[in-house]
Design a protein around this motif. Structure first.
Motif: not given
Lengths: 398, 112
Positions: A279-304
């Motif tokens: 569970x997260x909140x974002x204060x203007x920071x760049x989004x973390x990266x989520x890397x899955x076990x198969x090596x695929x990855x995506x940026x976390x979709x942030x709260x505004x």
């Protein structure tokens, strides 16, 4: 006049500068006191006398405030040239002026080579001697001022080194052992004191609070703002419940006094290993990266969100993401993706994602160290202007 | 980095070009404050020629916006390049400072 000399003069009992005259000619003392009487009366010069090099060294040993040694060359017991060699052992903060026979270039050369600052010739022309003494004293004052500045600079550098150690010491270097996940983080500061930080905060019911932050600007002001931000965040994380409440609280506290309009971007999340939910909140920071076990990855979709410290009362949103066994979350500052190489190219998000393609499933520590090493290899010798921070959360394999 | 000022009636238009980072952010602050001056009703900052802005540069924009806000002077930005737009979006500053696509839009809104 140096500070020490003016302080002495202000007391009225000690002359501004002290001159030791070394000569085996007994009439010289009377002559000097007579010809220099105005300087003596005004408290500018005070004179001491010694009959040879041995006596001169005795005077210097018991009186560390001598500024100039004015010495003859030919004297019994110890001559002037030998005295010159001995003086630095007794007092390195004075200047020597040699009195030589007119045209005795060989002795004058020897004296200069042994550290004499200047020379005058016999018979002494007192007008010339006054000019020589004044010139020598100006040089001495400048030398002492330069030494004092150097000492201040060294002291300042020492303080910065202490500040760097304090900053480094508040970053976690031991990470809590958690059931169902592991956490690691590291930071590499671009300058002595930096503006990045991260924190790993153990919370109730096996949960862990994860923060990564980047203060606007660099250097000492950023470091001070970083210290208070980090303390406020830790306090709020332990006390408050939800990530959005934590950011709101820290934001309002930072806004209470912030004349310089400093701000800090913060990503703050709470991970619960039992449900695998972040569970997260974002204060203007760049989004973390989520890397899955198969090596695929995506940026976390942030709260505004908005950087903390910018505007008080800002409503921070909150979101959740369900992670899966083997997932790796990479929290970082833009120093990682914006690191530049010698050709002025950025490392970039694509290169970061490429590190995990193929599903090697590194541990939290391996992942963070792999990233920082890759950035260092990419940057090479190019100077880096931003801190690099990388924190990783690795969900245990099933 | 360079800041050029133009007066459009009571609106001050400041055009920024180059890069702003921690090495020249103090100079940026001086130039921007100097360009704005005292007697303005509204300020438009054109970032069309700004190639890069770091957090140190964002701090200057925030400082200027706060100072102007206290004087009831409106401020807006316009013509942001994609990378600069992205910096404002990630930091959330686009939520507290009005941003227009074009200089004409910004000037029209500021002149009202």
């Amino acid at each position: 006049m140096s500070d020490g000399a003016s302080a002495r003069a202000a007391r009225g009992d000690v002359p501004d500068y002290r001159i030791l005259v070394v000569d085996d000619e007994p009439d010289l003392e009377r002559l000097v006191r007579q010809r220099m009487r105005r300087h003596i009366r005004r408290g500018e010069y005070g004179f001491e006398f010694a009959a040879n090099g041995v006596e001169a060294l005795e005077v210097l040993a018991r009186d560390p405030d001598i500024d100039i040694v004015l010495s003859d060359i030919n004297m019994p017991k110890m001559d002037g040239l030998t005295l010159l060699q001995q003086i630095p052992d007794v007092n390195s903060d004075l200047r020597s002026v040699i009195v030589s026979a007119y045209g005795d270039m060989e002795n004058i050369r020897t004296a200069m080579n042994r550290g004499a600052f200047d020379f005058v010739t016999k018979p002494i022309d007192f007008t010339d001697l006054e000019v020589t003494i004044e010139r020598t004293l100006r040089h001495l004052d400048e030398w002492r001022a330069a030494l004092a500045s150097r000492d201040k600079l060294v002291a300042l550098q020492n303080e910065l080194d202490v500040a760097t150690k304090i900053q480094q010491s508040i970053l976690p270097d031991a990470f809590p052992r958690l059931d169902g996940c592991e956490v690691y983080g590291c930071m590499q500061a671009a300058r002595n004191v930096g503006g990045d930080f991260f924190d790993v905060i153990k919370l109730e019911r096996g949960r862990v609070g994860l923060a990564v932050a980047d203060v606007s600007d660099k250097g000492v002001p950023a470091a001070l703002f970083m210290m208070s931000s980090r303390t406020l965040l830790k306090g709020a994380a332990v006390g408050a419940g939800s990530p959005s409440a934590v950011l709101s609280e820290v934001n309002d506290l930072l806004n209470e006094t912030n004349e310089a309009a400093m701000f800090v971007t913060v990503f703050y999340g709470v991970y619960d290993p039992s449900s695998r939910v972040l569970t997260f909140a974002n204060g203007g920071h760049n989004p973390p990266l989520v890397v899955h076990a198969d090596g695929s990855s995506e940026e976390l979709e942030l709260t505004g969100g908005l950087a903390l410290g910018a505007v008080s009362g800002f409503p921070y949103g909150q979101a959740s993401v369900a992670l899966h066994p083997g997932d790796l979350v990479v929290f970082f500052t833009d120093g990682v993706t914006e690191a530049i190489n010698a050709s002025n190219e950025e490392f970039g998000l694509a290169a970061l994602r490429a590190l995990f393609r193929g599903g090697r499933r590194p541990s939290a520590r391996e992942a963070a160290e792999t990233i920082l090493q890759a950035v260092r290899d990419f940057a090479g010798e190019a100077p880096q202007f931003d801190d690099l921070t990388c924190m990783t959360l690795r969900v245990a394999d099933e | 980095m360079n800041v050029q000022a133009e007066h459009h009636d009571e609106v001050l238009l400041a055009k920024v070009e180059g890069r702003v980072d921690s090495s020249n952010s103090q100079d940026f602050e001086r130039q921007l404050q100097g360009a704005i001056g005292e007697d303005v009703k509204a300020v438009v900052i054109d970032l069309g020629q700004l190639a890069y802005i770091s957090s140190a540069g964002l701090r200057v924009v925030l400082l200027v916006a706060k100072t102007l806000g206290q004087r009831n002077v409106s401020i807006s930005l316009c013509a942001l390049s994609d990378p600069v737009q992205s910096v404002f979006e990630i930091s959330g500053f686009n939520r507290i400072i009005q941003i227009y696509d074009t200089q004409a839009d910004a000037l029209a809104a500021a002149g009202k």
